[in-house]
Design a protein around this motif. Structure first.
Motif, PDB file in Angstrom:
ATOM      1  N   PHE A   8     -10.758   0.119  -4.537  1.00 32.17           N
ATOM      2  CA  PHE A   8     -10.310   1.387  -4.233  1.00 32.17           C
ATOM      3  C   PHE A   8      -9.225   1.364  -2.796  1.00 32.17           C
ATOM      4  CE2 PHE A   8     -14.263   2.151  -5.983  1.00 32.17           C
ATOM      5  CZ  PHE A   8     -13.881   3.020  -6.731  1.00 32.17           C
ATOM      6  N   SER A   9      -8.768  -0.092  -2.232  1.00 30.30           N
ATOM      7  CA  SER A   9      -7.922  -0.010  -1.163  1.00 30.30           C
ATOM      8  C   SER A   9      -6.625   0.522  -1.445  1.00 30.30           C
ATOM      9  CB  SER A   9      -7.839  -1.505  -0.746  1.00 30.30           C
ATOM     10  OG  SER A   9      -7.387  -2.451  -1.625  1.00 30.30           O
ATOM     11  N   LYS A  10      -6.218   0.458  -2.821  1.00 33.19           N
ATOM     12  CA  LYS A  10      -4.832   1.019  -3.174  1.00 33.19           C
ATOM     13  C   LYS A  10      -4.617   2.524  -3.465  1.00 33.19           C
ATOM     14  CE  LYS A  10      -3.320  -3.427  -2.943  1.00 33.19           C
ATOM     15  NZ  LYS A  10      -2.610  -3.774  -1.919  1.00 33.19           N
ATOM     16  N   THR A  11      -5.767   2.859  -3.700  1.00 33.07           N
ATOM     17  CA  THR A  11      -5.783   4.443  -4.167  1.00 33.07           C
ATOM     18  C   THR A  11      -6.464   5.259  -3.217  1.00 33.07           C
ATOM     19  OG1 THR A  11      -7.916   4.198  -5.193  1.00 33.07           O
ATOM     20  CG2 THR A  11      -5.799   3.890  -6.546  1.00 33.07           C
ATOM     21  N   LEU A  12      -7.396   4.907  -2.403  1.00 33.98           N
ATOM     22  CA  LEU A  12      -8.007   5.672  -1.328  1.00 33.98           C
ATOM     23  C   LEU A  12      -7.489   5.554   0.257  1.00 33.98           C
ATOM     24  CD1 LEU A  12     -11.694   5.983  -2.289  1.00 33.98           C
ATOM     25  CD2 LEU A  12      -9.816   7.742  -2.294  1.00 33.98           C
ATOM     26  N   SER A  13      -7.765   4.077   0.513  1.00 35.12           N
ATOM     27  CA  SER A  13      -7.229   3.626   1.937  1.00 35.12           C
ATOM     28  C   SER A  13      -7.371   2.272   1.976  1.00 35.12           C
ATOM     29  CB  SER A  13      -8.004   4.363   3.183  1.00 35.12           C
ATOM     30  OG  SER A  13      -7.647   3.829   3.889  1.00 35.12           O
ATOM     31  N   ALA A  14      -6.595   1.599   2.505  1.00 36.77           N
ATOM     32  CA  ALA A  14      -6.916   0.038   2.863  1.00 36.77           C
ATOM     33  C   ALA A  14      -7.827  -0.235   3.771  1.00 36.77           C
ATOM     34  CB  ALA A  14      -5.504  -0.532   3.510  1.00 36.77           C
ATOM     35  N   HIS A  58       0.710  -1.073  -0.067  1.00 37.10           N
ATOM     36  CA  HIS A  58      -0.050  -0.049   0.019  1.00 37.10           C
ATOM     37  C   HIS A  58       0.924   1.161  -0.164  1.00 37.10           C
ATOM     38  CE1 HIS A  58      -2.676  -3.222   1.638  1.00 37.10           C
ATOM     39  NE2 HIS A  58      -3.825  -2.515   1.012  1.00 37.10           N
ATOM     40  N   LEU A  59       0.235   2.495  -0.142  1.00 38.21           N
ATOM     41  CA  LEU A  59       1.041   3.669  -0.120  1.00 38.21           C
ATOM     42  C   LEU A  59       1.138   4.120   1.160  1.00 38.21           C
ATOM     43  CD1 LEU A  59      -0.926   5.454  -3.080  1.00 38.21           C
ATOM     44  CD2 LEU A  59       1.447   4.515  -3.069  1.00 38.21           C
ATOM     45  N   PRO A  60       2.185   4.834   1.568  1.00 43.01           N
ATOM     46  CA  PRO A  60       2.479   5.437   2.919  1.00 43.01           C
ATOM     47  C   PRO A  60       1.273   6.360   3.056  1.00 43.01           C
ATOM     48  CG  PRO A  60       4.298   5.737   1.616  1.00 43.01           C
ATOM     49  CD  PRO A  60       3.330   5.396   0.760  1.00 43.01           C
ATOM     50  N   GLU A  61       0.753   6.479   4.486  1.00 40.89           N
ATOM     51  CA  GLU A  61      -0.303   7.212   4.792  1.00 40.89           C
ATOM     52  C   GLU A  61      -0.399   8.738   4.526  1.00 40.89           C
ATOM     53  OE1 GLU A  61      -2.973   8.057   8.755  1.00 40.89           O
ATOM     54  OE2 GLU A  61      -1.526   6.774   8.861  1.00 40.89           O
ATOM     55  N   ASP A  62       0.871   9.374   4.382  1.00 40.92           N
ATOM     56  CA  ASP A  62       0.969  10.617   4.045  1.00 40.92           C
ATOM     57  C   ASP A  62       1.058  10.991   2.391  1.00 40.92           C
ATOM     58  OD1 ASP A  62       3.505   9.667   3.157  1.00 40.92           O
ATOM     59  OD2 ASP A  62       4.715  11.043   4.377  1.00 40.92           O
ATOM     60  N   TRP A  63       0.752   9.928   1.769  1.00 37.34           N
ATOM     61  CA  TRP A  63       0.600   9.932   0.382  1.00 37.34           C
ATOM     62  C   TRP A  63      -1.046  10.028   0.075  1.00 37.34           C
ATOM     63  CZ3 TRP A  63       3.444   8.496  -4.276  1.00 37.34           C
ATOM     64  CH2 TRP A  63       4.900   8.603  -4.131  1.00 37.34           C
ATOM     65  N   LEU A  64      -1.698   9.499   1.324  1.00 41.74           N
ATOM     66  CA  LEU A  64      -3.105   9.561   0.694  1.00 41.74           C
ATOM     67  C   LEU A  64      -3.875  11.061   1.229  1.00 41.74           C
ATOM     68  CD1 LEU A  64      -3.739   6.088   2.789  1.00 41.74           C
ATOM     69  CD2 LEU A  64      -3.394   6.848  -0.053  1.00 41.74           C
ATOM     70  N   ASP A  65      -5.055  11.165   0.632  1.00 44.67           N
ATOM     71  CA  ASP A  65      -5.815  12.464   0.902  1.00 44.67           C
ATOM     72  C   ASP A  65      -6.577  12.081   1.951  1.00 44.67           C
ATOM     73  OD1 ASP A  65      -7.008  14.681   0.821  1.00 44.67           O
ATOM     74  OD2 ASP A  65      -7.613  14.672  -1.406  1.00 44.67           O
ATOM     75  N   ILE A  90     -21.593  -5.144  -9.002  1.00 49.58           N
ATOM     76  CA  ILE A  90     -21.930  -5.682  -7.657  1.00 49.58           C
ATOM     77  C   ILE A  90     -20.915  -5.217  -6.896  1.00 49.58           C
ATOM     78  CG2 ILE A  90     -22.574  -7.695  -6.283  1.00 49.58           C
ATOM     79  CD1 ILE A  90     -24.469  -7.046  -8.859  1.00 49.58           C
ATOM     80  N   THR A  91     -21.072  -4.700  -5.747  1.00 47.70           N
ATOM     81  CA  THR A  91     -20.013  -4.081  -4.557  1.00 47.70           C
ATOM     82  C   THR A  91     -19.770  -5.433  -3.877  1.00 47.70           C
ATOM     83  OG1 THR A  91     -21.700  -3.331  -3.091  1.00 47.70           O
ATOM     84  CG2 THR A  91     -20.738  -1.981  -4.719  1.00 47.70           C
ATOM     85  N   THR A  92     -18.426  -5.400  -3.295  1.00 49.09           N
ATOM     86  CA  THR A  92     -18.010  -6.421  -2.482  1.00 49.09           C
ATOM     87  C   THR A  92     -16.983  -5.927  -1.277  1.00 49.09           C
ATOM     88  OG1 THR A  92     -15.901  -6.832  -3.709  1.00 49.09           O
ATOM     89  CG2 THR A  92     -18.038  -8.388  -4.250  1.00 49.09           C
ATOM     90  N   PRO A  93     -16.743  -6.252  -0.186  1.00 44.17           N
ATOM     91  CA  PRO A  93     -15.759  -5.668   0.753  1.00 44.17           C
ATOM     92  C   PRO A  93     -14.363  -5.525   0.210  1.00 44.17           C
ATOM     93  CG  PRO A  93     -17.134  -7.397   1.702  1.00 44.17           C
ATOM     94  CD  PRO A  93     -17.424  -7.353   0.328  1.00 44.17           C
ATOM     95  N   SER A  94     -14.055  -6.399  -0.688  1.00 46.97           N
ATOM     96  CA  SER A  94     -12.620  -6.623  -1.189  1.00 46.97           C
ATOM     97  C   SER A  94     -12.507  -7.088  -2.315  1.00 46.97           C
ATOM     98  CB  SER A  94     -11.547  -6.993  -0.038  1.00 46.97           C
ATOM     99  OG  SER A  94     -11.576  -8.461  -0.067  1.00 46.97           O
TER     100      SER A  94
END
Length: 464
Positions: free
Chosen positions: A313-319, A118-125, A177-181
């Motif tokens: 969106f776990s890699k782009t927004l947040s895990a 994942h990206l570091p937290e300070d990379w996320l909005d 269809i949405t899923t948790p992951s």
């Protein structure tokens, strides 16, 4: 009974200060197990607070299992529960080296994480996420009671429909269809599309949890080497004829761990062979939004009768933003919705509304643009640094989060990762991603984390 001495201050609510003082006294044995507390009125008088404050503090202490209450008799200090030595779940897991190395990548352990996924937290909005979450919680449209709809929050699915259309995949909203992951989406698809004993094709190397998930379904896994030019189509055709796989699970854009993307020509050749041999494709597109100019998705080229599409969106927004989605042919989408309902896999409408707000208000698009550019800049620096360290990069660096590098001659990836873990650094040796000869000479590097001077210095020290 002597009560804890509390000198109230203005930096925290009085209820919180009372709870912390009593919890500390109980844990230190200053309030003996089984002893009875004074009445609410007496506690209020001794502490100098009102009965509502006392009752709130007592409720919280009961919630922490530090107090018990008995009807008509008052409150008592709870008996302390001793934990058996075998209660640490980590001790019950496999202790071989690869399992030990894999766990920190899944649990967030380690101060330095050049091998993380994942990206570091300070990379996320983070601020945009918090603002959107506050807006969602205050909105009257959020249903506090009940649970989300089986197919997913309709406005989100409509927003995803627009996003997919921009990616070249026009599809009715009923087929989203949405899923948790994405991994849970894959798990449900495997239950619907595969049977024990079926043959499933994977890339070599590939994301280690794909192997682990498919093993749970009792299928036979066959791997095909994936290099800078994609696949050897002649070797693929021979493998399809001999093994007759029913499914192929792949990441077409910014593949994990290599960072490779199929070109249009590679994709067309692959799709033609898969169609001829009746092999259905599950396309994991978890990293596609990290590419500045992504090539066409397999699902967009071949359609949903041949390709089922997964993204999230776990890699782009947040895990912690547990919203992913599956795009499938009509009957498969209906079956997937039914399976979600039967297995309790209905996704959280709170998170679905959060993602919907970020998509619909443009925050996600702006964040993605900044993140893609920042990754390109970091990736260029990290690529140059790895070459200076003596690593070879057969795939080069295209975009996204990962670089797949062959370590300098004589360096063992597993030993390097083990040494790093002892220093609080998480590395991802090639052996985590496959079993083929030579994979142990490689390592996956996360360019965002490796752009940190502390990480580079630590790795350089290990390589000496």
């Amino acid at each position: 009974m002597p009560l804890p001495q509390i000198h109230f201050h203005d930096h925290a609510p009085k209820v919180q200060q009372i709870v912390e003082a009593f919890a500390h006294a109980i844990e230190q044995g200053e309030l003996a197990a089984g002893s009875k507390l004074p009445s609410v009125r007496e506690l209020g008088a001794q502490l100098g607070v009102g009965k509502f404050t006392v009752n709130e503090a007592l409720d919280r202490l009961r919630g922490q299992h530090l107090l018990t209450s008995r009807q008509g008799r008052g409150h008592f200090v709870a008996q302390r529960q001793t934990q058996p030595s075998s209660s640490n779940w980590v001790d019950l897991l496999p202790q071989d080296l690869l399992s030990v190395l894999r766990r920190p990548m899944l649990t967030g352990q380690g101060e330095l994480r050049p091998g993380g996924g994942h990206l570091p937290e300070d990379w996320l909005d983070s601020e945009a996420l918090r603002q959107a979450l506050r807006s969602v919680v205050r909105a009257p449209s959020l249903r506090v009671a009940g649970m989300g709809t089986p197919a997913g929050f309709l406005p989100l699915r409509q927003a995803l429909q627009q996003k997919l259309q921009g990616d070249g995949l026009a599809v009715p909203v009923e087929q989203i269809i949405t899923t948790p992951s994405t991994l849970q989406g894959l798990d449900m698809l495997m239950r619907l599309l595969a049977r024990p004993g079926d043959t499933v094709l994977l890339d070599a190397p590939c994301y280690f949890n794909f192997h682990a998930n498919l093993a749970l379904h009792g299928v036979k896994v066959v791997t095909l080497p994936r290099g800078p030019e994609g696949f050897d189509l002649a070797a693929l055709e021979q493998l399809l004829a001999e093994e007759r796989p029913s499914l192929y699970v792949t990441t077409s854009i910014l593949h994990n761990p290599t960072g490779h993307s199929f070109s249009a020509a590679q994709a067309f050749g692959l799709l033609q062979l898969m169609r001829q041999h009746h092999c259905h494709i599950i396309e994991d597109d978890l990293y596609g939004d990290l590419h500045p100019n992504p090539p066409p998705r397999l699902a967009a080229l071949a359609g949903l009768e041949q390709v089922t599409y997964l993204a999230g969106f776990s890699k782009t927004l947040s895990a912690n933003t547990r919203v992913s989605y599956v795009v499938a042919a009509p009957q498969l989408a209906a079956n997937l919705t039914n399976m979600k309902l039967m297995s309790g896999g209905v996704t959280s409408e709170l998170f679905e509304q959060l993602v919907y707000r970020l998509l619909s208000e443009g925050s996600y698009a702006r964040h993605r643009k900044r993140m893609v550019q920042r990754l390109l800049e970091a990736g260029t620096r990290v690529e140059q640094w790895l070459r200076r360290c003596g690593c070879e990069l057969p795939m080069g660096y295209e975009a996204g989060m990962f670089i797949w590098a062959r370590l300098p001659a004589g360096v063992n990836g597993e030993q390097l990762a083990e040494a790093g873990l002892k220093r609080g650094m998480v590395l991802a040796p090639g052996a985590l991603f496959g079993y083929e000869p030579g994979v142990g000479d490689f390592m996956r590097f996360n360019v965002a984390h490796c752009d940190d001077p502390r990480v580079r210095q630590a790795i350089e020290q290990l390589l000496r």
